[in-house]
Scaffold this motif. Structure first.
Motif, mmCIF file in Angstrom:
data_model
loop_
_atom_site.group_PDB
_atom_site.id
_atom_site.type_symbol
_atom_site.label_atom_id
_atom_site.label_comp_id
_atom_site.label_asym_id
_atom_site.label_seq_id
_atom_site.Cartn_x
_atom_site.Cartn_y
_atom_site.Cartn_z
ATOM 1 N N HIS B 107 -26.541 -81.325 -13.020
ATOM 2 C CA HIS B 107 -26.907 -81.401 -11.601
ATOM 3 C C HIS B 107 -25.980 -82.350 -10.850
ATOM 4 O O HIS B 107 -25.666 -82.129 -9.690
ATOM 5 C CB HIS B 107 -28.353 -81.883 -11.448
ATOM 6 C CG HIS B 107 -29.353 -80.862 -11.886
ATOM 7 N ND1 HIS B 107 -29.427 -79.614 -11.317
ATOM 8 C CD2 HIS B 107 -30.307 -80.907 -12.840
ATOM 9 C CE1 HIS B 107 -30.399 -78.932 -11.900
ATOM 10 N NE2 HIS B 107 -30.943 -79.692 -12.839
ATOM 11 N N TYR B 108 -25.554 -83.401 -11.547
ATOM 12 C CA TYR B 108 -24.670 -84.372 -10.889
ATOM 13 C C TYR B 108 -23.236 -83.864 -10.769
ATOM 14 O O TYR B 108 -22.426 -84.465 -10.072
ATOM 15 C CB TYR B 108 -24.716 -85.720 -11.634
ATOM 16 C CG TYR B 108 -25.891 -86.546 -11.178
ATOM 17 C CD1 TYR B 108 -25.774 -87.402 -10.094
ATOM 18 C CD2 TYR B 108 -27.122 -86.423 -11.793
ATOM 19 C CE1 TYR B 108 -26.854 -88.130 -9.634
ATOM 20 C CE2 TYR B 108 -28.216 -87.146 -11.349
ATOM 21 C CZ TYR B 108 -28.070 -87.997 -10.270
ATOM 22 O OH TYR B 108 -29.141 -88.704 -9.803
ATOM 23 N N LEU B 109 -22.933 -82.791 -11.459
ATOM 24 C CA LEU B 109 -21.590 -82.199 -11.337
ATOM 25 C C LEU B 109 -21.517 -81.219 -10.166
ATOM 26 O O LEU B 109 -20.444 -80.775 -9.787
ATOM 27 C CB LEU B 109 -21.215 -81.472 -12.632
ATOM 28 C CG LEU B 109 -21.090 -82.360 -13.877
ATOM 29 C CD1 LEU B 109 -20.730 -81.530 -15.088
ATOM 30 C CD2 LEU B 109 -20.035 -83.444 -13.663
ATOM 31 N N THR B 110 -22.658 -80.868 -9.624
ATOM 32 C CA THR B 110 -22.668 -79.945 -8.479
ATOM 33 C C THR B 110 -22.577 -80.768 -7.191
ATOM 34 O O THR B 110 -22.845 -81.967 -7.200
ATOM 35 C CB THR B 110 -23.978 -79.127 -8.455
ATOM 36 O OG1 THR B 110 -25.050 -80.037 -8.175
ATOM 37 C CG2 THR B 110 -24.228 -78.414 -9.754
ATOM 38 N N PRO B 111 -22.209 -80.101 -6.083
ATOM 39 C CA PRO B 111 -22.129 -80.865 -4.820
ATOM 40 C C PRO B 111 -23.498 -81.083 -4.165
ATOM 41 O O PRO B 111 -23.571 -81.580 -3.050
ATOM 42 C CB PRO B 111 -21.233 -79.974 -3.945
ATOM 43 C CG PRO B 111 -21.437 -78.605 -4.466
ATOM 44 C CD PRO B 111 -21.758 -78.712 -5.921
ATOM 45 N N ASN B 112 -24.564 -80.713 -4.862
ATOM 46 C CA ASN B 112 -25.893 -80.817 -4.239
ATOM 47 C C ASN B 112 -26.356 -82.263 -4.104
ATOM 48 O O ASN B 112 -26.005 -83.115 -4.922
ATOM 49 C CB ASN B 112 -26.931 -80.080 -5.093
ATOM 50 C CG ASN B 112 -26.643 -78.606 -5.152
ATOM 51 O OD1 ASN B 112 -26.233 -78.017 -4.160
ATOM 52 N ND2 ASN B 112 -26.822 -78.012 -6.323
ATOM 53 N N ASN B 113 -27.176 -82.469 -3.102
ATOM 54 C CA ASN B 113 -27.843 -83.759 -2.957
ATOM 55 C C ASN B 113 -28.991 -83.792 -3.977
ATOM 56 O O ASN B 113 -29.891 -82.951 -3.934
ATOM 57 C CB ASN B 113 -28.386 -83.866 -1.521
ATOM 58 C CG ASN B 113 -29.161 -85.136 -1.290
ATOM 59 O OD1 ASN B 113 -29.760 -85.698 -2.199
ATOM 60 N ND2 ASN B 113 -29.134 -85.604 -0.061
ATOM 61 N N THR B 114 -28.952 -84.761 -4.888
ATOM 62 C CA THR B 114 -29.930 -84.730 -5.996
ATOM 63 C C THR B 114 -31.374 -84.950 -5.517
ATOM 64 O O THR B 114 -32.289 -84.321 -6.021
ATOM 65 C CB THR B 114 -29.590 -85.784 -7.072
ATOM 66 O OG1 THR B 114 -29.208 -86.980 -6.417
ATOM 67 C CG2 THR B 114 -28.532 -85.303 -8.007
ATOM 68 N N ILE B 115 -31.522 -85.851 -4.537
ATOM 69 C CA ILE B 115 -32.895 -86.093 -4.046
ATOM 70 C C ILE B 115 -33.474 -84.808 -3.467
ATOM 71 O O ILE B 115 -34.623 -84.444 -3.721
ATOM 72 C CB ILE B 115 -32.912 -87.220 -2.992
ATOM 73 C CG1 ILE B 115 -32.464 -88.522 -3.649
ATOM 74 C CG2 ILE B 115 -34.307 -87.384 -2.387
ATOM 75 C CD1 ILE B 115 -32.411 -89.696 -2.717
ATOM 76 N N LEU B 116 -32.614 -84.138 -2.688
ATOM 77 C CA LEU B 116 -33.051 -82.868 -2.099
ATOM 78 C C LEU B 116 -33.374 -81.859 -3.206
ATOM 79 O O LEU B 116 -34.353 -81.109 -3.127
ATOM 80 C CB LEU B 116 -31.917 -82.331 -1.217
ATOM 81 C CG LEU B 116 -32.312 -81.540 0.021
ATOM 82 C CD1 LEU B 116 -33.317 -82.304 0.867
ATOM 83 C CD2 LEU B 116 -31.078 -81.212 0.849
ATOM 84 N N LEU B 117 -32.565 -81.900 -4.244
ATOM 85 C CA LEU B 117 -32.758 -80.973 -5.365
ATOM 86 C C LEU B 117 -34.115 -81.207 -6.041
ATOM 87 O O LEU B 117 -34.849 -80.260 -6.333
ATOM 88 C CB LEU B 117 -31.628 -81.201 -6.376
ATOM 89 C CG LEU B 117 -31.332 -80.064 -7.331
ATOM 90 C CD1 LEU B 117 -30.878 -78.844 -6.585
ATOM 91 C CD2 LEU B 117 -30.252 -80.483 -8.321
#
Lengths: 284, 279
Positions: B107-117
């Motif tokens: 998940h941390y390798l993606t550009p996503n915001n983790t909190i949002l995820l």
């Protein structure tokens, strides 16, 4: 681990019969207690959440009583002992059934099955932990219960209650053996634990005497040892009238407990044998 | 999904919902329990309640709760309780669970915001429980011999969401505080049992002393529980709806902000100390 088996465990190599069983039990209990104390947060959570669960399970029942009876000692004491009995009834399901499942998930079940240790002892370690925690639980539940509901605990015959609870735990071991063999056979039956638990609580008259159940259900109740355990606890703690004359009730309870143990042991043996034959022991 | 790349946040949300639904469909037994446990608990309370209350049990129940049907009252309460427990447990255990199955770092390798995820995971759970609530509510309302109009259904869904979604914030606080100790679920268990106790799922909060009632006011599910029971059972004397919804929205924002603050602090520190993949 018994002599005669093709294993290389020097600690129990020269033991047989009862001594071998004791050595196995000691090892199993040690493992379970080590695991139990490895997670202190769970121990704290058990204690801390007790008042919340007492309120969550007792107050809804009080809603069916007029407000002036909310502190009725008879009703509240029945509820207290029912909460204790709940622990006894569910101990077989959670400790024994879950023990097999846990070994499956951690990948150690096969290692255990290649030993010649008693299967009943191997998976009953959880029940030993449960027994200790249950008696500790009664103490802090008592403290919270009297503080929340401001009612004196009724306990007319402590020895009678103790004897009934211990017999109940032995019955739970028998039930756990039966349930454990089903877990071994059908693998993941986790969610079923809750269903079975609620059915047993209802049918065995843990919260209300079985005499208030419809007669077809009562017939099933009379075949389960937990019915008599609950009845005897209420008799010794609250002075309630027993279902049967006391001696007869004890004789029935002990006979049913013995029958359940024998049935459980033979079922576990048979399921293991069958699973080995079909190769299903290591597949899940 | 390719068309959604223009809207990465939406694509993440849909992706998480699909993933969670797939996982849930793998565990049908759990789903069955989630749906049926409120009925089992209602049956249990009603059975014991009728035995101790005798012939006056129904009348006493009405006098104490203001609702005529124990089945309706207890099943709605039970469904909300399951939802709140499920959500707290899921949100609290999200980091630990992803770590255990080895997907946390991905998940941390993606550009996503983790909190949002992680919040999207809570939305997926909430959607599941909206469905469960709708099914259980429809059944018990029908048994009670009444119906809800579309406006009431919309209101009910909004209240359920406003009641349970903020708990994701609380879950993230637990996750951030406990991930180092590896016993997240024990702490989540403590939080969820006290939230359940203070929410009045199975009893009116008036059973508690005044101080406890005041504490319960900051628990969003306590408002949801009271409003839903009143709307669904058609009880007279509705609480001021607009005020309550505003308060619930404020609580929701507060809880989610709290979750964000705690999680961000943990994440920043973990990045700095290289603890993100240390467990």
């Amino acid at each position: 681990m018994r002599q005669g088996g093709k294993v290389n465990c020097p600690s129990t190599k020269f033991l047989r019969g009862f001594k071998a069983g004791l050595a196995e039990l000691r090892g199993v209990v040690e493992v379970w207690f080590r695991n139990y104390f490895r997670y202190p947060a769970w121990i704290i959570a058990d204690v801390v959440t007790t008042p919340a669960w007492l309120i969550l399970f007792i107050v809804p029942i009080l809603m069916f009583l007029p407000r002036e009876q909310w502190q009725d000692p008879g009703v509240l004491n029945t509820m207290f002992w029912a909460m204790v009995l709940w622990d006894v009834v569910s101990s077989g399901i959670w400790s024994f059934g879950m023990a097999i499942r846990r070994e499956q998930q951690t990948g150690t079940l096969e290692a255990l099955f290649v030993t010649n240790a008693s299967r009943a002892i191997l998976f009953s370690g959880g029940l030993c932990v449960r027994t200790v925690t249950m008696f500790m639980g009664i103490l802090y539940m008592f403290a919270f219960f009297t503080a929340i509901f401001k009612v004196e605990l009724m306990l007319f015959n402590p020895l009678g209650v103790l004897a009934s609870l211990v017999t109940g735990l032995v019955a739970a071991l028998g039930f756990g053996l039966i349930y454990g063999s089903l877990v071994l056979r059908f693998k993941n039956i986790g969610p079923l634990n809750n269903v079975v638990q609620f059915i047993l609580l209802g049918i065995c008259g843990v919260f209300v005497p079985v005499t208030s159940l419809p007669s077809p259900l009562r017939l099933i109740s009379y075949t389960l040892p937990f019915t008599y355990v609950a009845d005897l606890v209420r008799h010794y703690a609250l002075g309630a009238e027993s279902l049967l004359p006391l001696m007869l009730e004890w004789a029935t309870l002990l006979t049913q407990t013995a029958a359940m143990l024998i049935l459980g042991l033979s079922m576990l043996k048979q399921v293991e044998h069958q699973m080995k034959y079909t190769g299903g022991l290591g597949s899940y | 999904m390719k068309r959604l790349v223009k809207y990465p946040v939406l694509a993440s949300l849909i992706g998480v919902i699909i993933k969670e639904m797939k996982i849930m469909s793998r565990y049908i037994g759990t789903l069955v329990i989630v749906i049926s446990l409120p009925y089992m608990l209602s049956g249990f309370f009603i059975g014991v309640g009728y035995t101790v209350g005798g012939e006056a049990a129904n009348r006493n129940f009405y006098m104490n709760t203001g609702v005529e049907s124990p089945l309706l009252y207890l099943t709605l309460g039970g469904t909300l309780m399951m939802a709140s427990m499920f959500l707290i447990e899921n949100a609290s255990g999200i980091i630990r669970e992803e770590q255990l199955i080895g997907t946390f770092e991905l998940h941390y390798l993606t550009p996503n915001n983790t909190i949002l995820l992680w919040f999207f995971h809570a939305i997926a759970s909430s959607l599941l429980f909206l469905g469960v609530f709708a099914a259980n509510a429809s059944l018990v309302i029908a048994v009670a011999g009444s119906l809800l109009n579309p406006y009431e259904w919309l209101l009910v869904f909004a209240i359920v969401l406003l009641g349970i979604l903020p708990l994701a914030g609380l879950g993230l606080v637990v996750a951030a505080l406990t991930v180092r100790f590896k016993e997240v679920w024990a702490v989540a268990n403590i939080v969820s049992s006290f939230i359940a106790m203070l929410s009045g799922f199975y009893y009116p909060l008036e059973v508690f002393p005044r101080a406890v009632q005041l504490i319960a006011q900051v628990v969003p599910t306590s408002h949801a529980s009271e409003l839903l029971k009143k709307i669904v059972s058609g009880m007279p004397g509705q609480p001021p709806l607009a005020e309550r919804l505003t308060l619930m929205a404020a609580l929701a924002l507060g809880y989610l902000a709290l979750g964000k603050v705690f999680y961000s602090r943990w994440e920043d520190e973990a990045r700095r100390k290289g603890e993100l993949s240390k467990y």
